[in-house]
Design a protein around this motif. Structure first.
Motif, PDB file in Angstrom:
ATOM      1  N   ALA A  16      -7.241   1.386   3.311  1.00 36.12           N
ATOM      2  CA  ALA A  16      -7.349   1.544   1.855  1.00 36.12           C
ATOM      3  C   ALA A  16      -8.447   2.552   1.514  1.00 36.12           C
ATOM      4  O   ALA A  16      -8.361   3.280   0.529  1.00 36.12           O
ATOM      5  CB  ALA A  16      -7.639   0.203   1.201  1.00 36.12           C
ATOM      6  N   SER A  37       3.588   0.080   5.765  1.00 35.01           N
ATOM      7  CA  SER A  37       3.463  -0.487   4.412  1.00 35.01           C
ATOM      8  C   SER A  37       2.418   0.262   3.585  1.00 35.01           C
ATOM      9  O   SER A  37       2.552   0.392   2.372  1.00 35.01           O
ATOM     10  CB  SER A  37       3.155  -1.987   4.475  1.00 35.01           C
ATOM     11  OG  SER A  37       1.995  -2.235   5.225  1.00 35.01           O
ATOM     12  N   GLN A  38       1.388   0.791   4.254  1.00 36.54           N
ATOM     13  CA  GLN A  38       0.400   1.601   3.529  1.00 36.54           C
ATOM     14  C   GLN A  38       1.057   2.867   2.961  1.00 36.54           C
ATOM     15  O   GLN A  38       0.799   3.254   1.826  1.00 36.54           O
ATOM     16  CB  GLN A  38      -0.749   2.011   4.464  1.00 36.54           C
ATOM     17  CG  GLN A  38      -1.703   0.890   4.796  1.00 36.54           C
ATOM     18  CD  GLN A  38      -2.846   0.775   3.802  1.00 36.54           C
ATOM     19  OE1 GLN A  38      -3.150   1.717   3.065  1.00 36.54           O
ATOM     20  NE2 GLN A  38      -3.476  -0.381   3.791  1.00 36.54           N
ATOM     21  N   ARG A  94       4.216   3.308   2.247  1.00 37.06           N
ATOM     22  CA  ARG A  94       5.075   2.930   1.114  1.00 37.06           C
ATOM     23  C   ARG A  94       4.243   2.571  -0.126  1.00 37.06           C
ATOM     24  O   ARG A  94       4.607   2.869  -1.246  1.00 37.06           O
ATOM     25  CB  ARG A  94       5.926   1.714   1.480  1.00 37.06           C
ATOM     26  CG  ARG A  94       7.051   2.026   2.427  1.00 37.06           C
ATOM     27  CD  ARG A  94       7.981   0.813   2.513  1.00 37.06           C
ATOM     28  NE  ARG A  94       8.729   0.804   3.749  1.00 37.06           N
ATOM     29  CZ  ARG A  94       9.797   1.535   3.982  1.00 37.06           C
ATOM     30  NH1 ARG A  94      10.254   2.344   3.055  1.00 37.06           N
ATOM     31  NH2 ARG A  94      10.411   1.469   5.144  1.00 37.06           N
ATOM     32  N   TRP A  95       3.118   1.915   0.111  1.00 37.06           N
ATOM     33  CA  TRP A  95       2.200   1.514  -0.972  1.00 37.06           C
ATOM     34  C   TRP A  95       1.773   2.721  -1.802  1.00 37.06           C
ATOM     35  O   TRP A  95       1.583   2.657  -3.005  1.00 37.06           O
ATOM     36  CB  TRP A  95       0.995   0.832  -0.313  1.00 37.06           C
ATOM     37  CG  TRP A  95      -0.112   0.404  -1.192  1.00 37.06           C
ATOM     38  CD1 TRP A  95      -1.348   0.982  -1.281  1.00 37.06           C
ATOM     39  CD2 TRP A  95      -0.123  -0.706  -2.091  1.00 37.06           C
ATOM     40  NE1 TRP A  95      -2.122   0.292  -2.175  1.00 37.06           N
ATOM     41  CE2 TRP A  95      -1.390  -0.756  -2.687  1.00 37.06           C
ATOM     42  CE3 TRP A  95       0.825  -1.660  -2.434  1.00 37.06           C
ATOM     43  CZ2 TRP A  95      -1.746  -1.715  -3.613  1.00 37.06           C
ATOM     44  CZ3 TRP A  95       0.470  -2.625  -3.363  1.00 37.06           C
ATOM     45  CH2 TRP A  95      -0.811  -2.648  -3.944  1.00 37.06           C
ATOM     46  N   HIS A  96       1.653   3.848  -1.086  1.00 40.15           N
ATOM     47  CA  HIS A  96       1.275   5.093  -1.775  1.00 40.15           C
ATOM     48  C   HIS A  96       2.504   5.840  -2.303  1.00 40.15           C
ATOM     49  O   HIS A  96       2.395   6.999  -2.713  1.00 40.15           O
ATOM     50  CB  HIS A  96       0.492   5.998  -0.826  1.00 40.15           C
ATOM     51  CG  HIS A  96      -0.922   5.541  -0.575  1.00 40.15           C
ATOM     52  ND1 HIS A  96      -1.930   5.698  -1.489  1.00 40.15           N
ATOM     53  CD2 HIS A  96      -1.482   4.908   0.482  1.00 40.15           C
ATOM     54  CE1 HIS A  96      -3.056   5.201  -1.009  1.00 40.15           C
ATOM     55  NE2 HIS A  96      -2.807   4.701   0.181  1.00 40.15           N
ATOM     56  N   HIS A 112      -5.921  -2.973   7.138  1.00 39.67           N
ATOM     57  CA  HIS A 112      -5.493  -2.638   5.768  1.00 39.67           C
ATOM     58  C   HIS A 112      -6.684  -2.249   4.890  1.00 39.67           C
ATOM     59  O   HIS A 112      -6.628  -1.267   4.145  1.00 39.67           O
ATOM     60  CB  HIS A 112      -4.763  -3.826   5.135  1.00 39.67           C
ATOM     61  CG  HIS A 112      -3.295  -3.854   5.460  1.00 39.67           C
ATOM     62  ND1 HIS A 112      -2.448  -2.835   5.110  1.00 39.67           N
ATOM     63  CD2 HIS A 112      -2.532  -4.764   6.113  1.00 39.67           C
ATOM     64  CE1 HIS A 112      -1.215  -3.113   5.519  1.00 39.67           C
ATOM     65  NE2 HIS A 112      -1.242  -4.286   6.136  1.00 39.67           N
TER      66      HIS A 112
END
Ligand SMILES: Cc1ncc(COP(=O)(O)O)c(C=O)c1O
Length: 421
Positions: free
Chosen positions: A113, A141-142, A144-146, A109
């Protein structure tokens, strides 16, 4: 089969690494009989030197308290640096490109990032459909995070119909196919289920030609196969240390960031105080100034007790040397295949889904049984063999060159043959 037994004994005798087994605790049954442990792909065995190394730091803590952080000759505040040399050797990196920190998924992660910075044009990640779940969850999840849709942003690689392993050509073709929208290629060094060793150099080159970054999960590769991360121009990599590095359950993982980012202080990153410049870290000033190299991605102060165990374990690998380990591993795993094929030449009972080419695999062979695989696994366990079962249908068998013998491989194959008959 007697021939194979004699061959095993001869191989053991000429094995230059045979004394290393004595440096490990071998699990035993209730009667004290040694088990056959072929599960170093999941959890490596405990080196005998680990207990003393951990005890030494417990002693430091007991007698020095907080002063242990700065007490010479081995202050805790720089303890992680003791692990750099062996980690650099194992990954083919420079010392400032590798660091022991956190655990694998956390590191994934952290480095995504930095290295996954999607734009309107470039936002896709190439990953395997069969990736280890933690990698899948991290990538998804990364994305979706963006604020992106994984259906759109994740490109999943699958083997061809009726095939088990990914062809390098297909990987390269997919990279080419998505070249205009590709942000990141994220693959394992060695696939956890099939044992396939990917062509990391070719993949890194193709990703860069497409204008994307490349990151590898080396959980099953580090300490198993030699690598040249620096030379191959890999952007980042992460690993855990409890498999072929024998550091103990859940021990500290590690990360590689290529030297070309060593001084790039503008890179977006999730920062913590341990990544701050060493020279004035303790002045506790606001405004983050990263250390040179991968150390600038550290978040927290080093976890000394696990690192003491890891340091002792790495010394064992360092003494053996990756080249020697690989040499024995090729022979050991080749012999395992030979023993299995001796009683099942026509693949009637067992299909090996790991690549046949030794250059495309590490220690592990993944066996698929024509029937009752789970029962075979249970029988093997009852017979004192430790391998592992991975759903839906694979028994993974991984003789590790540091502590396994050719005679164990022979005995395993005999027990397997008897179990099947
Ligand atoms: C290929 C692979 N990736 C990721 C992980 C997760 O590692 P961690 O729990 O240390 O984050 C594992 C754990 O076995 C693994 O085998």
């Amino acid at each position: 089969m007697e021939e194979l037994h004699s061959l095993a004994k001869a191989y053991d005798q000429e094995d230059e690494l045979r004394e290393f087994r004595n440096q490990f605790h071998i699990p035993t049954d209730d009667q004290g009989k040694e088990k056959i442990y072929f599960c170093g792909n999941s959890l490596g065995l405990q080196p005998k030197s680990v207990a003393g190394a951990v005890e030494k730091e417990l002693e430091n803590w007991r007698t020095k308290g907080v002063e242990g952080h700065f007490a010479e000759p081995e202050p805790w505040w720089t303890y992680h640096k003791k692990l750099k040399k062996p980690l650099a050797h194992l990954t083919g990196a420079k010392e400032h490109e590798v660091v022991a920190m956190n655990n694998l998924t956390t590191n994934l992660h952290l480095l995504m990032a930095t290295f996954y910075q999607p734009t309107a044009e470039r936002y896709r990640i190439i990953i395997e459909a069969g990736a280890f779940p933690s990698d899948q969850y991290a990538a998804e999840s990364q994305v979706r995070w963006h604020g992106l849709d994984p259906q759109e942003a994740l490109v999943e690689l699958r083997p061809r119909l009726e095939e088990e392993i990914l062809r390098t050509d297909d990987i390269l073709r997919t990279i080419e196919q998505y070249r205009d929208t590709l942000a990141l290629v994220m693959l394992p060094g060695i696939q956890y289920y099939t044992g396939q060793f990917f062509d990391l150099q070719a993949i890194a080159q193709a990703a860069h030609q497409a204008g994307a970054k490349v990151g590898y999960d080396l959980a099953h590769a580090i300490g198993n196969v030699p690598m040249q991360l620096h030379e191959w121009n890999v952007d980042f990599a992460v690993w855990c240390s409890y498999k072929y590095l024998n550091s103990g359950p859940g021990n500290t993982g590690g990360a590689f960031v290529h030297e070309r980012y060593a001084e790039d202080t503008d890179l977006p990153r999730l920062a913590g105080w341990w990544g701050y410049r060493e020279e004035d870290r303790f002045q506790m000033k606001p405004g983050f100034k990263p250390m040179y190299g991968v150390d600038g991605w550290q978040l927290s102060n080093a976890n000394i007790l696990p690192m003491a165990a890891q340091r002792a374990a790495l010394e064992v690998s360092e003494q053996a040397g990756m080249e020697q380990l690989r040499k024995k591993s090729l022979k050991l795993t080749g012999f395992l295949e030979q023993c299995i094929r001796a009683f099942d030449p026509n693949r009637k009972y067992i299909r090996i889904i790991t690549p046949e080419n030794p250059e495309e695999r590490g220690c592990q062979l993944s066996l698929v049984f024509s029937q009752q695989g789970k029962q075979v696994f249970e029988k093997l366990t009852q017979s004192g063999i430790i391998v592992d079962w991975r759903e839906p249908s694979v028994i993974r068998v991984a003789p590790a060159p540091l502590y396994n013998t050719f005679t164990e491989v022979y005995r395993f194959s005999e027990i397997l043959r008897e179990t099947l008959s």
